[in-house]
Design a protein around this motif. Sequence first.
Motif: not given
Length: 160
Positions: A135-160
Amino acid sequence: MKKPNEGLKSAKSLKIIGTSDHIDLPEFGLENLGCKVDTGAATSALHCHKVRLIEKDGNAYVRFQLLDPEHPSYQNRRFTLPLYAEKEIRNSFGQSEWRYAIKTPVVVFGKTYRVVFTLSDRAKMKFPILLGSRFLRNKFMVDVSQKDLSLQLKRQILSK
């Protein structure tokens, strides 16, 4: 002769995802389910129980229940989806097992993808969903120092 990275997207065009996140499974009416991002696993997996293969109108289907009764998003519903495949999977303990696979949409970073999931008992795992390298191939690069990036984006969009 092809070069090693020929045909791959450039790193700049890949979305960065952390080692864990939260995704939506619209076909099941579930949102913000925790998932483990695992580049060492080829196949994605979805935590299910009461998994059964059935035949309907001459076609193979899989009937199952998602999650466990203890999970806050548990719905106590049975789902029936077309069987996508039967796959031999080597689990994290090195043992091979056969699993049924389905294909279902997931939403991550606000975008919908159709993903093949094997149906697995992940009750002892921290996350009910595993996103594998196919699933990840050719779509995502994994940064092992990060987590919940999609969830953070979703919360930013919902808070606007």
